[in-house]
Design a protein around this motif. Structure first.
Motif, mmCIF file in Angstrom:
data_model
loop_
_atom_site.group_PDB
_atom_site.id
_atom_site.type_symbol
_atom_site.label_atom_id
_atom_site.label_comp_id
_atom_site.label_asym_id
_atom_site.label_seq_id
_atom_site.Cartn_x
_atom_site.Cartn_y
_atom_site.Cartn_z
ATOM 1 N N ARG A 315 39.747 42.432 33.703
ATOM 2 C CA ARG A 315 39.199 41.076 33.551
ATOM 3 C C ARG A 315 40.201 40.033 34.011
ATOM 4 O O ARG A 315 39.826 38.970 34.529
ATOM 5 C CB ARG A 315 38.768 40.837 32.106
ATOM 6 N N PHE A 316 41.498 40.319 33.817
ATOM 7 C CA PHE A 316 42.513 39.372 34.292
ATOM 8 C C PHE A 316 42.477 39.296 35.817
ATOM 9 O O PHE A 316 42.516 38.194 36.389
ATOM 10 C CB PHE A 316 43.897 39.803 33.806
ATOM 11 N N LEU A 317 42.392 40.444 36.498
ATOM 12 C CA LEU A 317 42.297 40.428 37.959
ATOM 13 C C LEU A 317 41.021 39.732 38.416
ATOM 14 O O LEU A 317 41.013 39.029 39.425
ATOM 15 C CB LEU A 317 42.358 41.848 38.507
ATOM 16 N N ARG A 318 39.921 39.944 37.688
ATOM 17 C CA ARG A 318 38.680 39.223 37.980
ATOM 18 C C ARG A 318 38.942 37.720 38.025
ATOM 19 O O ARG A 318 38.533 37.014 38.967
ATOM 20 C CB ARG A 318 37.644 39.540 36.892
ATOM 21 N N ASN A 319 39.633 37.209 37.015
ATOM 22 C CA ASN A 319 39.926 35.775 36.955
ATOM 23 C C ASN A 319 40.870 35.347 38.077
ATOM 24 O O ASN A 319 40.699 34.264 38.668
ATOM 25 C CB ASN A 319 40.553 35.430 35.604
ATOM 26 N N ARG A 338 42.804 44.845 49.361
ATOM 27 C CA ARG A 338 43.231 46.037 48.615
ATOM 28 C C ARG A 338 42.393 46.210 47.348
ATOM 29 O O ARG A 338 42.024 47.329 46.967
ATOM 30 C CB ARG A 338 44.710 45.902 48.254
ATOM 31 N N LEU A 339 42.035 45.100 46.712
ATOM 32 C CA LEU A 339 41.290 45.161 45.455
ATOM 33 C C LEU A 339 39.800 45.451 45.663
ATOM 34 O O LEU A 339 39.082 45.691 44.701
ATOM 35 C CB LEU A 339 41.473 43.855 44.676
ATOM 36 N N LEU A 340 39.341 45.461 46.919
ATOM 37 C CA LEU A 340 37.956 45.842 47.200
ATOM 38 C C LEU A 340 37.672 47.286 46.798
ATOM 39 O O LEU A 340 36.515 47.659 46.590
ATOM 40 C CB LEU A 340 37.648 45.656 48.683
ATOM 41 N N SER A 341 38.725 48.091 46.680
ATOM 42 C CA SER A 341 38.552 49.499 46.296
ATOM 43 C C SER A 341 39.059 49.772 44.884
ATOM 44 O O SER A 341 39.276 50.925 44.515
ATOM 45 C CB SER A 341 39.283 50.406 47.297
ATOM 46 N N HIS A 342 39.238 48.743 44.084
ATOM 47 C CA HIS A 342 39.703 48.912 42.701
ATOM 48 C C HIS A 342 38.691 49.725 41.905
ATOM 49 O O HIS A 342 37.476 49.689 42.176
ATOM 50 C CB HIS A 342 39.894 47.531 42.072
ATOM 51 N N PRO A 345 34.386 47.760 38.682
ATOM 52 C CA PRO A 345 33.402 46.956 39.417
ATOM 53 C C PRO A 345 33.611 45.460 39.213
ATOM 54 O O PRO A 345 33.249 44.664 40.100
ATOM 55 C CB PRO A 345 32.058 47.424 38.858
ATOM 56 N N LEU A 346 34.186 45.054 38.077
ATOM 57 C CA LEU A 346 34.484 43.636 37.870
ATOM 58 C C LEU A 346 35.426 43.128 38.942
ATOM 59 O O LEU A 346 35.255 42.021 39.478
ATOM 60 C CB LEU A 346 35.131 43.421 36.499
ATOM 61 N N VAL A 347 36.433 43.932 39.247
ATOM 62 C CA VAL A 347 37.430 43.539 40.239
ATOM 63 C C VAL A 347 36.840 43.621 41.641
ATOM 64 O O VAL A 347 37.012 42.695 42.454
ATOM 65 C CB VAL A 347 38.691 44.426 40.114
ATOM 66 N N ARG A 348 36.142 44.692 41.947
ATOM 67 C CA ARG A 348 35.566 44.828 43.291
ATOM 68 C C ARG A 348 34.591 43.693 43.601
ATOM 69 O O ARG A 348 34.611 43.111 44.688
ATOM 70 C CB ARG A 348 34.848 46.179 43.427
ATOM 71 N N GLY A 349 33.752 43.372 42.617
ATOM 72 C CA GLY A 349 32.775 42.314 42.847
ATOM 73 C C GLY A 349 33.423 40.968 43.100
ATOM 74 O O GLY A 349 33.024 40.235 44.016
#
Length: 386
Positions: A315-319, A338-342, A345-349
């Motif tokens: 959630r922190f990366l999402r923010n 790079r985070l597209l493949s995390h 799904p919160l991070v990828r989206g």
């Protein structure tokens, strides 16, 4: 000769003993670092159940279902603990040494709310509360229970009843000495203690806290709708940040201080001198590029013992990705890609959204072609269509 007892004399002695205990408690609270101290009767706010019910019926709690689940216990102190007779409320000043609003203008920063730049206040305040409650128990023989924000206790209206300050139009407790920057703690006790004088509301005609809100989260003065609050979305919300709130988030990666920081009463406040409530410079000055590079273990180490750690790295990366998308800085693109493949799904989206804000159409289309066919999450795939 039969001795005739003087009930008035006994009452006077009890009052004297009680006053001595209160003075000792007040002095101990000060030595522990509390800057505000007051006492409210357990039944001081009979209006709370109705106010709480109204807020819940309006849906202002968003998806914080625990507020609905604990409604009955939260509305009345005696519902939480039937033996409570008095509530000691204390406040600790955590005022910053600079205006937090100034940091919103630097998109290279990962802006963390003032209260989360330091050691978790729950741990700091609770230890001190236990010390103070123990003193009361020893001196009075009364039962005590301590609460710091994690139990169903409505601390702010109880603090108002105890004379620590008043709830401002932004719903946060305001103090003439600490402005908007007070951590609150409560001691419930079975002892009957003399009540402090409640603090009257002193906001007057000022609406600065309402006017500055970037998402109009206040449907009326003294009312907050979490469904529009950036602090809620960046801290409590477990899903993707709704599209309409991403731009307003700016570089806020945990919490939002706007309505607190703009309050004119802050001019009478001073920065905290409590070392355990002072900001960690590494968090206050955190660079967004560094935060985007944090692994899960690095995240937990960097934010150890702070409120941010409870958020979790995904959630922190999402923010942070929202902040990156708002930054206008293409230097973040390698980290975003790079985070597209995390794994989350919160991070990828959110990486897709950030990419589409910074990359040109050709770059974005190339990434979409490489990832959309293998993306298992429909909500993540939908981000390519926003």
């Amino acid at each position: 000769m039969t001795r005739i007892e003087d009930p008035k004399g006994r009452d006077s002695e009890k009052r004297s003993q009680r006053d001595t205990i209160i003075e000792e408690l007040r002095a101990r609270a000060t030595s522990l670092g509390f800057s505000a101290f007051g006492i409210a009767p357990a039944n001081a706010r009979p209006d709370l159940p109705q106010k709480l019910q109204s807020a819940l019926q309006s849906g202002w709690h968003a998806d914080m279902d625990w507020m609905e689940d604990t409604r009955d216990r939260r509305g009345t102190p005696t519902a939480l603990w039937p033996d409570v007779r008095s509530i000691i409320m204390v406040g600790a000043n955590y005022g910053p040494d600079e205006n937090p609003l100034d940091r919103l203008t630097d998109p290279s920063l990962a802006n963390v709310s003032v209260y989360a730049q330091m050691r978790d206040y729950h741990d700091v305040i609770k230890g001190r509360l236990k010390d103070l409650a123990g003193l009361l128990a020893r001196r009075s023989g009364a039962e005590v229970k301590v609460f710091v924000d994690t139990a169903p206790v409505m601390e702010k209206p109880l603090a108002e009843a105890a004379g620590l300050g008043w709830q401002g139009k932004h719903t946060v407790l305001l103090s003439r000495d600490a402005g908007s920057w007070l951590f609150l703690g409560a001691i419930f006790t079975s002892a009957e203690l003399p009540a402090s004088t409640p603090e009257a509301e002193k906001c007057g005609t000022c609406t600065k806290c309402l006017d500055i809100c970037p998402t109009d989260a206040f449907p009326a003065p003294f009312r907050l709708d979490a469904r529009k609050c950036l602090a809620y979305y960046s801290v409590e919300h477990k899903g993707q940040i709704p599209l309409e709130f991403r731009r307003p988030m700016g570089n806020r990666v945990f919490g939002c201080d706007d309505c607190l920081a703009v309050c004119p009463w802050n001019k009478f406040a001073s920065a905290t001198r409590d070392s355990k409530l002072a900001a960690r410079e590494t968090i206050r000055d955190a660079q967004l590029s560094d935060m985007l590079a944090l692994s899960d273990s690095a995240f937990r180490d960097f934010f150890a013992q702070t409120p941010v750690k409870r958020l979790g790295s995904a959630r922190f990366l999402r923010n942070c990705l929202v902040a990156a998308g708002n930054s206008g800085d293409r230097h973040h693109l390698p980290a975003i890609e790079r985070l597209l493949s995390h794994q989350s799904p919160l991070v990828r989206g959110m990486a897709i959204w950030a990419l589409r804000q910074l990359a040109d159409s050709g770059e974005a289309e190339a990434q979409r072609a490489r990832t959309v066919a293998t993306e298992p999450d429909p909500e993540v795939r939908a981000e390519w269509s926003h």
